[in-house]
Design an enzyme around this catalytic site. Sequence first.
Site, PDB file in Angstrom:
ATOM      1  N   HIS A  71     -16.354  -2.706   5.059  1.00 30.64           N
ATOM      2  CA  HIS A  71     -16.872  -2.883   3.696  1.00 30.64           C
ATOM      3  C   HIS A  71     -17.336  -4.331   3.557  1.00 30.64           C
ATOM      4  O   HIS A  71     -16.512  -5.247   3.476  1.00 30.64           O
ATOM      5  CB  HIS A  71     -15.787  -2.558   2.661  1.00 30.64           C
ATOM      6  N   ASP A 160     -17.966   7.406   1.734  1.00 34.85           N
ATOM      7  CA  ASP A 160     -16.646   6.767   1.864  1.00 34.85           C
ATOM      8  C   ASP A 160     -16.197   6.031   0.606  1.00 34.85           C
ATOM      9  O   ASP A 160     -16.974   5.384  -0.080  1.00 34.85           O
ATOM     10  CB  ASP A 160     -16.617   5.782   3.032  1.00 34.85           C
ATOM     11  N   HIS A 240     -10.787   7.271   9.055  1.00 35.92           N
ATOM     12  CA  HIS A 240      -9.391   6.848   8.827  1.00 35.92           C
ATOM     13  C   HIS A 240      -8.382   7.998   8.646  1.00 35.92           C
ATOM     14  O   HIS A 240      -7.733   8.105   7.604  1.00 35.92           O
ATOM     15  CB  HIS A 240      -9.287   5.873   7.663  1.00 35.92           C
ATOM     16  N   ASN A 286      -6.149   3.390   0.869  1.00 36.90           N
ATOM     17  CA  ASN A 286      -6.532   4.776   0.723  1.00 36.90           C
ATOM     18  C   ASN A 286      -7.305   5.246   1.957  1.00 36.90           C
ATOM     19  O   ASN A 286      -8.326   4.644   2.256  1.00 36.90           O
ATOM     20  CB  ASN A 286      -7.443   4.882  -0.520  1.00 36.90           C
ATOM     21  N   ASP A 313     -11.598  -0.207   8.700  1.00 35.86           N
ATOM     22  CA  ASP A 313     -11.586  -0.010   7.242  1.00 35.86           C
ATOM     23  C   ASP A 313     -11.349  -1.342   6.536  1.00 35.86           C
ATOM     24  O   ASP A 313     -10.603  -1.431   5.555  1.00 35.86           O
ATOM     25  CB  ASP A 313     -10.565   1.046   6.803  1.00 35.86           C
ATOM     26  N   HIS A 317     -10.688  -7.433  -1.062  1.00 37.55           N
ATOM     27  CA  HIS A 317     -10.607  -7.436  -2.529  1.00 37.55           C
ATOM     28  C   HIS A 317     -10.189  -8.824  -2.971  1.00 37.55           C
ATOM     29  O   HIS A 317      -9.306  -9.428  -2.356  1.00 37.55           O
ATOM     30  CB  HIS A 317      -9.581  -6.411  -3.029  1.00 37.55           C
ATOM     31  N   GLY A 332      -6.984  -1.084  -0.387  1.00 36.43           N
ATOM     32  CA  GLY A 332      -7.762  -1.661   0.704  1.00 36.43           C
ATOM     33  C   GLY A 332      -7.113  -2.895   1.280  1.00 36.43           C
ATOM     34  O   GLY A 332      -6.381  -3.615   0.594  1.00 36.43           O
TER      35      GLY A 332
HETATM   36  O1  DOR Z   1      -8.414   1.572   0.833  1.00 37.17           O
HETATM   37  C1  DOR Z   1      -9.596   1.822   0.706  1.00 37.17           C
HETATM   38  N1  DOR Z   1     -10.470   0.895   0.281  1.00 37.17           N
HETATM   39  N2  DOR Z   1     -10.042   3.047   0.986  1.00 37.17           N
HETATM   40  C2  DOR Z   1     -11.306   3.424   0.726  1.00 37.17           C
HETATM   41  O2  DOR Z   1     -11.651   4.529   1.009  1.00 37.17           O
HETATM   42  C3  DOR Z   1     -12.238   2.499   0.077  1.00 37.17           C
HETATM   43  C4  DOR Z   1     -11.864   1.114   0.358  1.00 37.17           C
HETATM   44  C5  DOR Z   1     -12.597   0.125  -0.495  1.00 37.17           C
HETATM   45  O3  DOR Z   1     -13.831   0.199  -0.579  1.00 37.17           O
HETATM   46  O4  DOR Z   1     -11.950  -0.784  -1.020  1.00 37.17           O
END
Ligand code: DOR
Length: 440
Positions: A71, A160, A240, A286, A313, A317, A332
């Site tokens: 991401h 996703d 995942h 997640n 993954d 954040h 995340g």
């Molecule tokens: O933990 C997660 N964060 N799972 C996801 O599917 C999305 C991701 C996010 O974009 O932060």
Amino acid sequence: MSEGHAMGTMPELLIRGGTVIDRTGERRADVRVVDGTVVEVGKGLSASAGATELDAGGCAVTPGLVDLHTHLREPGREEAETVESGTRAAALGGFTAVVAMPNTDPPLDSAESVRNVFALAEGAMAQVAVAGAITVGRAGERLAPMAELAALGVRLFTDDGDGVQSAGLMLRALQYATGLGVTLGQHCEDRSLAAGGTMHEGAWSSRLGLPGMPSEAEEVMVARDIALSRATGGRVHFLHLSTAGSIDLVRRARAEGIPVTAEVAPHHFTLTDGCTSTYDPIFKVNPPLRTQSDVDAVKAALMDGTADAIATDHAPHSPELKDLPFDQAPPGMLGLETALALAITELDLTLERIVALLSWQPAVIAGLDPDHGGCQGGPIAPGAVANLCVIDPTATWTVDPKSMASRSRNTPYSGRTLTGRVRHTVLAGEPVVIDAEAQR
Ligand code: DOR
């Protein structure tokens, strides 16, 4: 697709004294690179005057790592990550290519948005491939213009962050995907079972009084998509996977010859739902952290080949969000800078198998390997583009969020000492990381 690098005349490069490990096997050899291309692989090579020499004594020289699941957050969440900061983290983690997830703001569901990411990635420290959204706005209602995106080089599509809830829509997406020769990545989460959940549903969620997401929320979608892949011949890549039941379904589907592949994330083979016991949102992710028997099943999938890839993954954040109470914090964790070391530290696998799971196998799923016209994950041989990673498999280091390249700090491994370190990363002949330091 971004080349991730402005080609020009570069100094010659000699990687000396390492053991080359690629999909053809293992041998002691130096690697000489001229103008971004491997020109010689052999013992006792010498370089021209002015060449850059990288010491690889005691190290493995491998194809660059390829992350199927990053991401990058740009556009829309630049406070958490940008293409620039995310690819710097990638390079430090040994990755020479990442697949950028489409849950940006706006999402990557149009030719314009995909072109924008490619433009942002020009000159970045890793090649950036884009996963396009399957549905417009990732809203699960109508299909995105997949053909247009495929024409730009998009090889993997996914919503996703969410799974495609409608079986009918997923069937149609697979029919299109088959015609286009692309793969659909599924985030397996049935909303009718998972909605409201913030962690794995089990003994820990009961004890903590947090609403849970049952394993079945993942498994029913895995089972459904296996059936749809069987019916259409379309390729489904499971993102995942986190439960023993999902792994079992994929193992059986592959034995049947159904064209499904699977990735697992480092946190799902290193952490359990018990980590959540202090309500620390750093462990919120997640799909959620599961039980020890799920962790064991994920590890077994890596050992027996049911899992094709380790994917990070990487989900940055900002502290403002991630430090909210558990039920409000976004899910995340960071992944790019720790994935390889976690695999070396925690998995009972040879380095060759680990690199297979982090380099050439994901390169094939992403369509970035030489057989698909790409330059990632291929054998280290004359003529190959020099996307390389030099790994010291015995070096130890301690994870320090403050010294990470990511704009965010949300690693659950802070303070952990890990074995295995990326020493150098070479992107199209340019040493972008030398002795674990980013060069730009
Ligand atoms: O933990 C997660 N964060 N799972 C996801 O599917 C999305 C991701 C996010 O974009 O932060």
